[in-house]
Design an enzyme around this catalytic site. Structure first.
Site, PDB file in Angstrom:
ATOM      1  N   GLY A 146      -5.061  32.040  93.479  1.00 23.25           N
ATOM      2  CA  GLY A 146      -5.488  33.155  94.309  1.00 23.25           C
ATOM      3  C   GLY A 146      -6.928  33.198  94.752  1.00 23.25           C
ATOM      4  O   GLY A 146      -7.273  33.971  95.661  1.00 23.25           O
ATOM      5  N   PRO A 150      -4.887  27.134  90.485  1.00 20.26           N
ATOM      6  CA  PRO A 150      -5.511  27.162  91.818  1.00 20.26           C
ATOM      7  C   PRO A 150      -4.896  26.145  92.774  1.00 20.26           C
ATOM      8  O   PRO A 150      -4.551  25.033  92.362  1.00 20.26           O
ATOM      9  CB  PRO A 150      -6.957  26.757  91.509  1.00 20.26           C
ATOM     10  N   GLY A 151      -4.739  26.537  93.999  1.00 23.82           N
ATOM     11  CA  GLY A 151      -4.300  25.604  95.033  1.00 23.82           C
ATOM     12  C   GLY A 151      -5.341  25.557  96.138  1.00 23.82           C
ATOM     13  O   GLY A 151      -6.087  24.605  96.303  1.00 23.82           O
ATOM     14  N   ARG A 152      -5.415  26.671  96.856  1.00 26.52           N
ATOM     15  CA  ARG A 152      -6.284  26.761  98.027  1.00 26.52           C
ATOM     16  C   ARG A 152      -7.743  26.430  97.731  1.00 26.52           C
ATOM     17  O   ARG A 152      -8.378  25.684  98.484  1.00 26.52           O
ATOM     18  CB  ARG A 152      -6.208  28.194  98.581  1.00 26.52           C
ATOM     19  N   CYS A 201       5.448  24.967 122.822  1.00 20.08           N
ATOM     20  CA  CYS A 201       5.967  25.804 123.896  1.00 20.08           C
ATOM     21  C   CYS A 201       6.031  27.264 123.479  1.00 20.08           C
ATOM     22  O   CYS A 201       7.104  27.876 123.469  1.00 20.08           O
ATOM     23  CB  CYS A 201       7.340  25.302 124.310  1.00 20.08           C
TER      24      CYS A 201
HETATM   25  N1  LLP Z   1       0.649  30.069  91.487  1.00 17.45           N
HETATM   26  C1  LLP Z   1       1.685  30.678  92.095  1.00 17.45           C
HETATM   27  C2  LLP Z   1       2.795  31.155  91.270  1.00 17.45           C
HETATM   28  C3  LLP Z   1       1.690  30.826  93.482  1.00 17.45           C
HETATM   29  O1  LLP Z   1       2.711  31.429  94.071  1.00 17.45           O
HETATM   30  C4  LLP Z   1       0.613  30.342  94.244  1.00 17.45           C
HETATM   31  C5  LLP Z   1       0.589  30.472  95.699  1.00 17.45           C
HETATM   32  C6  LLP Z   1      -0.442  29.700  93.568  1.00 17.45           C
HETATM   33  C7  LLP Z   1      -0.400  29.594  92.184  1.00 17.45           C
HETATM   34  C8  LLP Z   1      -1.630  29.132  94.288  1.00 17.45           C
HETATM   35  O2  LLP Z   1      -2.370  30.124  94.898  1.00 17.45           O
HETATM   36  P1  LLP Z   1      -3.761  29.757  95.632  1.00 17.45           P
HETATM   37  O3  LLP Z   1      -4.745  29.358  94.574  1.00 17.45           O
HETATM   38  O4  LLP Z   1      -3.482  28.653  96.581  1.00 17.45           O
HETATM   39  O5  LLP Z   1      -4.134  31.002  96.329  1.00 17.45           O
HETATM   40  N2  LLP Z   1       0.843  29.940 102.730  1.00 17.45           N
HETATM   41  C9  LLP Z   1      -0.108  30.947 102.376  1.00 17.45           C
HETATM   42  C10 LLP Z   1      -0.402  30.966 100.899  1.00 17.45           C
HETATM   43  C11 LLP Z   1       0.825  31.136 100.036  1.00 17.45           C
HETATM   44  C12 LLP Z   1       0.509  31.138  98.574  1.00 17.45           C
HETATM   45  C13 LLP Z   1       1.751  31.012  97.770  1.00 17.45           C
HETATM   46  N3  LLP Z   1       1.568  30.975  96.365  1.00 17.45           N
HETATM   47  C14 LLP Z   1      -1.397  30.747 103.175  1.00 17.45           C
HETATM   48  O6  LLP Z   1      -1.481  29.777 103.910  1.00 17.45           O
HETATM   49  O7  LLP Z   1      -2.294  31.563 103.122  1.00 17.45           O
END
Ligand code: LLP
Length: 426
Positions: free
Chosen positions: A240, A284-286, A354
């Protein structure tokens, strides 16, 4: 965006700042995702040093390919997989199964069996139906976390807010639902209750919601201790952390976040009278992937509409990055040939699809004299771009390039037209 100032160079990944991006575009074609490998690794290490070994799982949904799975494993992270497909990619890349966390709000029998066969480290259960399936399929011990919706607002886009009562994910605290889920795990023969999980949302800058979530989760931990005699070894707080897309966006400090989470966990556990505060884990992902990459596009058309404005059309769009269309997400752009140029030209950068809604940047600023054939770069596209890419309009998905020590290599090749029809059976 109203400023005519040049691009804020701190948005460009450090390893790509002095690189000949034109040469990369010429060699690999456009659009292309270019990742700064050292920046990815640095961000992984920042998380591991803030949270500790075995306490960070990279969320593969942000960006996953074989090279990325290997990179995060090399850096000592675990990997969060949300589907059988992500799990397949992770296992294929050689990620040790015990370092994989399986998520998903609707895991199928096949996905659960795949995870159990592989021997994944943790399964995060999300519903009673899933617990039924898991109980039926597990024949040896597997660690389980119970995902809880703590009922807090996370101040982000509603599509990526997941911790409220109305969320489709996890077990609510209301009416003892989450406690019942913990009870089911504790009673099940092969399921080892390892702890609790929550994920309140994504792209969060105001981090106070995490402490509020922990406060509520602590009441569940206390109830689980009192009623079931179990303690929570792990508290997984999900992902997040917001990434910096625009100059005005904050650069959040991972170590501060980690310290605040640990403090909140300790305080909240104390408050409910529990002495053994759990290990805090994070997903973390983003914040790892987004800032470490940029997308290169080629400008194909510049169209002036009298009295309206200018459209700059590039050779990608909503198929390589649906975020502007889905969430109204904003990005910066610049011309690598003129990084330091003022950007007086107000325009809308659009894709080649398109749809009128195929926006890349609605209110962009670019240098005067922009011309067809110019190379355009868009930083901060490393997360939820390639992973959400599509073949809309039969547009092949871009290549992915990693750059290390100034040397670029393809880690995912560009799709060909043949790839676009390879699944057709007649
Ligand atoms: N853990 C869980 C259980 C999650 O559902 C997610 C993201 C993460 C970790 C990683 O969260 P982050 O650190 O990346 O915020 N497509 C959307 C974001 C969807 C996030 C889904 N879950 C966007 O492009 O903003």
């Amino acid at each position: 965006m109203t400023s005519t100032a040049p691009i804020d160079a701190t948005l460009i990944p450090p390893g790509l700042r002095n690189l000949d991006l034109e040469a990369i575009a010429t060699e690999f074609g456009t659009p292309v995702f270019v990742y700064d490998e050292d920046d990815l690794r640095r961000r992984c290490r920042e998380y591991v040093s803030a949270f500790g070994t075995d306490s960070v799982a990279y969320a593969g949904k942000a960006f996953l390919c074989t090279a990325m799975a290997r990179l995060v494993a090399e850096e000592g992270l675990h990997l969060d997989c949300a589907t059988g497909g992500e799990l397949y990619a992770a296992l294929g890349a050689g990620v040790p199964p015990e370092r994989i966390v399986l998520h998903g709000n609707n895991k199928s029998d096949a996905e659960i069996a795949q995870a159990l066969d592989a021997g994944v480290g943790r399964i995060v259960v999300d519903s009673f139906d899933e617990i039924d399936r898991l109980e039926r399929l597990a024949t040896r011990a597997v660690s389980v976390l119970v995902r809880v919706t703590p009922g807090v607002e996370a101040h982000t886009h509603e599509y990526i807010e997941t911790g409220t009562e109305a969320s489709k994910f996890g077990f609510t605290l209301t009416d003892g639902v989450a406690l019942r889920a913990v009870g089911r795990i504790v009673a099940a023969e092969h399921l080892l209750f390892s702890g609790l999980h929550f994920h309140i949302g994504s792209q969060i800058y105001r981090l106070d919601a995490f402490a509020r979530a922990i406060e509520r989760i602590a009441t569940l931990a206390a109830a689980a201790h009192a009623d079931l005699g179990v303690s929570v070894d792990e508290l997984n707080v999900g992902g997040g952390l917001g990434a910096r897309y625009l100059p005005e966006d904050p650069e959040l400090v991972v170590a501060d976040h980690a310290a605040a989470l640990r403090r909140a966990t300790k305080d909240c556990w104390d408050q409910v009278g529990l002495s053994d505060a759990p290990r805090v884990m994070v997903e973390p992902g983003r914040s790892i992937a987004a800032p470490a990459a940029l997308t290169l596009f080629r400008v194909g058309t510049v169209k002036q509409i009298p009295g309206i404005g200018t459209y700059v059309a590039v050779d990608g769009g909503m198929s390589d990055n649906p975020r502007p269309v889905l969430y109204g997400a904003g990005y910066e752009t610049y011309l690598p040939a003129r990084v330091a140029a003022e950007r007086p030209l107000a325009c809308s950068i659009v894709g080649k699809h398109c749809e009128q809604g195929d926006i890349v940047v609605a209110d962009a600023r670019l240098p005067e004299g922009l011309a067809v054939g110019d190379l355009l770069a868009m930083p901060a596209t490393g997360a939820y771009g390639y992973s959400m890419a599509s073949n809309y309009n039969k547009v092949p998905r871009p290549a992915v390039v990693f750059v290390r020590d100034g040397v670029a290599r393809v880690v995912v090749r560009r799709e060909t037209f043949d790839d676009l029809v390879r699944l057709d059976v007649e």
